[in-house]
Scaffold this motif. Structure first.
Motif, PDB file in Angstrom:
ATOM      1  N   VAL A  41    -140.842 -35.167  25.872  1.00 29.45           N
ATOM      2  CA  VAL A  41    -140.123 -35.954  26.102  1.00 29.45           C
ATOM      3  C   VAL A  41    -139.121 -35.422  27.367  1.00 29.45           C
ATOM      4  O   VAL A  41    -138.583 -34.693  27.983  1.00 29.45           O
ATOM      5  CB  VAL A  41    -138.764 -36.817  24.965  1.00 29.45           C
ATOM      6  CG1 VAL A  41    -137.700 -37.834  25.468  1.00 29.45           C
ATOM      7  CG2 VAL A  41    -139.336 -37.349  24.365  1.00 29.45           C
ATOM      8  N   THR A  42    -139.350 -36.322  28.260  1.00 31.77           N
ATOM      9  CA  THR A  42    -139.018 -36.140  29.774  1.00 31.77           C
ATOM     10  C   THR A  42    -138.019 -37.029  30.736  1.00 31.77           C
ATOM     11  O   THR A  42    -138.410 -36.590  31.666  1.00 31.77           O
ATOM     12  CB  THR A  42    -140.164 -36.192  31.024  1.00 31.77           C
ATOM     13  OG1 THR A  42    -141.435 -37.167  30.463  1.00 31.77           O
ATOM     14  CG2 THR A  42    -141.562 -34.651  30.208  1.00 31.77           C
ATOM     15  N   LYS A  43    -137.856 -37.973  29.956  1.00 33.00           N
ATOM     16  CA  LYS A  43    -136.641 -38.340  31.224  1.00 33.00           C
ATOM     17  C   LYS A  43    -135.330 -37.840  31.977  1.00 33.00           C
ATOM     18  O   LYS A  43    -135.048 -36.718  30.887  1.00 33.00           O
ATOM     19  CB  LYS A  43    -135.568 -39.521  29.612  1.00 33.00           C
ATOM     20  CG  LYS A  43    -135.165 -38.266  28.466  1.00 33.00           C
ATOM     21  CD  LYS A  43    -134.889 -39.353  27.428  1.00 33.00           C
ATOM     22  CE  LYS A  43    -133.775 -38.719  26.161  1.00 33.00           C
ATOM     23  NZ  LYS A  43    -133.669 -39.204  25.049  1.00 33.00           N
ATOM     24  N   GLU A  63    -140.955 -40.875  27.314  1.00 34.70           N
ATOM     25  CA  GLU A  63    -139.383 -41.495  28.620  1.00 34.70           C
ATOM     26  C   GLU A  63    -139.084 -42.107  27.556  1.00 34.70           C
ATOM     27  O   GLU A  63    -139.965 -42.968  27.259  1.00 34.70           O
ATOM     28  CB  GLU A  63    -140.630 -42.092  29.916  1.00 34.70           C
ATOM     29  CG  GLU A  63    -140.806 -40.941  30.805  1.00 34.70           C
ATOM     30  CD  GLU A  63    -140.378 -40.039  31.144  1.00 34.70           C
ATOM     31  OE1 GLU A  63    -139.202 -40.847  31.381  1.00 34.70           O
ATOM     32  OE2 GLU A  63    -140.372 -39.541  31.764  1.00 34.70           O
ATOM     33  N   ASN A  64    -137.450 -42.702  28.050  1.00 38.58           N
ATOM     34  CA  ASN A  64    -136.868 -43.862  27.657  1.00 38.58           C
ATOM     35  C   ASN A  64    -136.432 -44.676  28.139  1.00 38.58           C
ATOM     36  O   ASN A  64    -135.281 -45.689  27.809  1.00 38.58           O
ATOM     37  CB  ASN A  64    -136.316 -43.511  25.931  1.00 38.58           C
ATOM     38  CG  ASN A  64    -135.119 -42.799  26.198  1.00 38.58           C
ATOM     39  OD1 ASN A  64    -134.175 -42.519  26.940  1.00 38.58           O
ATOM     40  ND2 ASN A  64    -134.376 -43.482  25.173  1.00 38.58           N
ATOM     41  N   LYS A  65    -136.369 -44.009  29.344  1.00 34.99           N
ATOM     42  CA  LYS A  65    -136.097 -45.357  30.826  1.00 34.99           C
ATOM     43  C   LYS A  65    -136.245 -46.048  31.657  1.00 34.99           C
ATOM     44  O   LYS A  65    -137.622 -45.665  32.072  1.00 34.99           O
ATOM     45  CB  LYS A  65    -134.186 -44.383  31.981  1.00 34.99           C
ATOM     46  CG  LYS A  65    -134.031 -43.438  30.560  1.00 34.99           C
ATOM     47  CD  LYS A  65    -131.952 -43.939  30.490  1.00 34.99           C
ATOM     48  CE  LYS A  65    -131.619 -42.768  29.901  1.00 34.99           C
ATOM     49  NZ  LYS A  65    -130.949 -43.404  28.292  1.00 34.99           N
ATOM     50  N   GLU A  68    -136.716 -45.599  35.452  1.00 34.79           N
ATOM     51  CA  GLU A  68    -137.018 -44.278  36.179  1.00 34.79           C
ATOM     52  C   GLU A  68    -138.111 -43.919  35.817  1.00 34.79           C
ATOM     53  O   GLU A  68    -139.177 -43.400  36.317  1.00 34.79           O
ATOM     54  CB  GLU A  68    -135.926 -43.743  34.825  1.00 34.79           C
ATOM     55  CG  GLU A  68    -136.236 -41.454  35.044  1.00 34.79           C
ATOM     56  CD  GLU A  68    -135.439 -41.416  34.464  1.00 34.79           C
ATOM     57  OE1 GLU A  68    -135.129 -41.366  33.610  1.00 34.79           O
ATOM     58  OE2 GLU A  68    -136.696 -39.577  34.146  1.00 34.79           O
ATOM     59  N   ALA A  69    -138.359 -44.519  34.242  1.00 36.88           N
ATOM     60  CA  ALA A  69    -140.296 -44.390  34.270  1.00 36.88           C
ATOM     61  C   ALA A  69    -140.917 -44.743  35.119  1.00 36.88           C
ATOM     62  O   ALA A  69    -142.155 -44.260  35.256  1.00 36.88           O
ATOM     63  CB  ALA A  69    -140.462 -44.672  32.809  1.00 36.88           C
ATOM     64  N   LYS A  72    -141.759 -42.808  38.077  1.00 41.80           N
ATOM     65  CA  LYS A  72    -141.632 -42.207  37.986  1.00 41.80           C
ATOM     66  C   LYS A  72    -143.639 -41.352  37.318  1.00 41.80           C
ATOM     67  O   LYS A  72    -144.073 -40.757  37.978  1.00 41.80           O
ATOM     68  CB  LYS A  72    -141.190 -41.002  36.334  1.00 41.80           C
ATOM     69  CG  LYS A  72    -140.947 -39.629  37.087  1.00 41.80           C
ATOM     70  CD  LYS A  72    -140.779 -38.686  35.974  1.00 41.80           C
ATOM     71  CE  LYS A  72    -139.523 -39.159  35.282  1.00 41.80           C
ATOM     72  NZ  LYS A  72    -139.024 -38.237  33.691  1.00 41.80           N
ATOM     73  N   ARG A 233    -130.651 -31.551  29.821  1.00 43.92           N
ATOM     74  CA  ARG A 233    -131.491 -32.325  30.872  1.00 43.92           C
ATOM     75  C   ARG A 233    -129.928 -32.761  31.720  1.00 43.92           C
ATOM     76  O   ARG A 233    -129.116 -32.601  31.329  1.00 43.92           O
ATOM     77  CB  ARG A 233    -131.034 -34.314  30.091  1.00 43.92           C
ATOM     78  CG  ARG A 233    -132.835 -34.511  28.921  1.00 43.92           C
ATOM     79  CD  ARG A 233    -132.242 -35.632  28.569  1.00 43.92           C
ATOM     80  NE  ARG A 233    -131.729 -35.590  27.336  1.00 43.92           N
ATOM     81  CZ  ARG A 233    -132.094 -35.373  26.081  1.00 43.92           C
ATOM     82  NH1 ARG A 233    -133.494 -34.534  26.505  1.00 43.92           N
ATOM     83  NH2 ARG A 233    -131.525 -35.360  24.667  1.00 43.92           N
TER      84      ARG A 233
END
Ligand SMILES: *Cc1c(COP(=O)(O)O)cnc(C)c1O
Length: 237
Positions: A41-43, A63-65, A68-69, A72, A233
Motif C-alpha cells: 500500500v503505497t499511499k 492506493e486509496n486516495k 493522489e493515485a 501518481k 506514512r
C-alpha cells in the motif's frame, strides 16, 4: 541510480523481505500451501518508490486516495508490470477516475458505486476486478465503509451482473478494538456464502501491517500492507 535512491532501494528490499518472511511463517503455521498476494500500500509515497518495489519483484500495489493515485500511477515507469488495486471506500463521483487506472477495486459497499464503476469501465473499455467491502464493526463507524454482512448477498448479485465488472470476492478492515482473528473468521464465512452464488469470487482481502498473521490464519488471499513495507506514512511522521 543516485545514492539516495540506492539507499531507499535497500531499505525497501529489507522491509519487503521481512514482510514476506512474516507471511511465509503465518502460511506455514496455518498449514496453507496455496498462494497469497501481497499488495504494497503505497499511499502518500512517491511513484519512485513504486518503481523500486516493481524492480524488487513486487507485482501488486494499493492506493486509496483517488486524486493522489490518478496522478501518481501515470508517473510510474513500470506500470505494465503491476496490478494496481484501489483499496478502501470509494465515492460514486470518483468511480470514473478509478475505472481508468485501477485494475482491481477493493471497497464497493453500495449499488450506486457499483453502477458508477461499471459505467466508467465500459467507457474506458476495461474490465475491473471488484471486491465487496464488508463492515465487521459491531456498531457501524462513520467513514470506515463497508456493507452489513446480511446485505452482502444482494450487492454481490448486482456486481455479478454489472458489465465491465468481475466480482472477485470480499474485503474487510479489522474492527477497531476487537480481536482481528474472530472478525476475519467471520469474513471467511461470508466469503463462503458469496461463493455459493458466485463461484469465481474467491478473493478474501484482509490483513494490514499489524494483523496480517490473523488474516493469513483466516484464509486471506490478498494482504494490504503499507507501513511495514514503506515505513510510517509521511503525513504521520
Ligand atoms: C492504508 C491502508 C492499508 C495499509 O495499512 P498499514 O497499516 O500501513 O499496513 C490497508 N488497507 C486499507 C484500506 C488502507 O487504507
Amino acid at each position: 541510480m543516485n545514492e539516495q535512491a540506492a539507499d531507499r532501494r535497500e531499505e525497501l528490499a529489507g522491509a519487503l523481505a521481512a514482510v514476506r518472511e512474516r507471511v511465509a511463517r503465518a502460511m506455514s503455521a496455518a498449514g496453507r500451501t496455496d498462494e497469497v498476494t501481497l499488495i504494497a500500500v503505497t499511499k502518500f509515497f512517491p511513484a519512485a518508490d513504486i518503481d523500486l518495489l516493481a524492480e524488487l519483484g513486487l507485482r501488486d500495489i494499493g492506493e486509496n486516495k483517488v486524486q493522489e493515485a490518478a496522478v501518481k500511477v501515470a508517473e510510474v515507469h513500470l506500470r505494465d508490470r503491476l496490478r494496481v488495486h484501489f483499496i478502501g471506500q470509494l465515492q460514486s463521483n470518483k468511480a470514473r477516475s478509478v475505472s481508468e487506472w485501477a485494475d482491481a477495486v477493493h471497497g464497493i459497499d453500495r449499488e450506486k458505486v457499483a453502477r458508477a464503476l461499471s459505467r466508467g469501465a465500459l467507457e474506458h473499455g476495461r474490465i475491473l476486478d471488484v471486491l465487496i467491502q464488508v463492515s465487521l464493526d459491531e456498531i457501524p463507524v462513520a467513514g470506515r465503509g463497508g456493507i452489513r454482512p446480511e446485505e452482502v448477498s444482494d450487492l454481490a448479485d448486482v456486481v455479478g451482473q454489472a458489465e465491465g465488472l468481475r466480482l472477485r470476492g470480499v474485503m474487510a478492515v479489522a474492527p477497531l478494538g476487537a480481536d482481528p482473528r474472530a472478525a476475519f473468521e467471520r469474513l471467511r464465512t461470508i466469503s463462503g456464502q458469496v461463493r455459493e452464488q458466485h463461484p469465481a469470487a474467491v478473493w478474501i482481502s484482509a490483513g494490514m501491517s499489524e494483523d496480517l498473521e490473523a488474516a493469513v490464519s483466516a484464509g486471506a488471499t490478498h494482504l494490504r500492507v503499507g507501513s511495514a513495507i514503506l515505513g510510517s506514512r509521511p503525513s504521520l511522521r
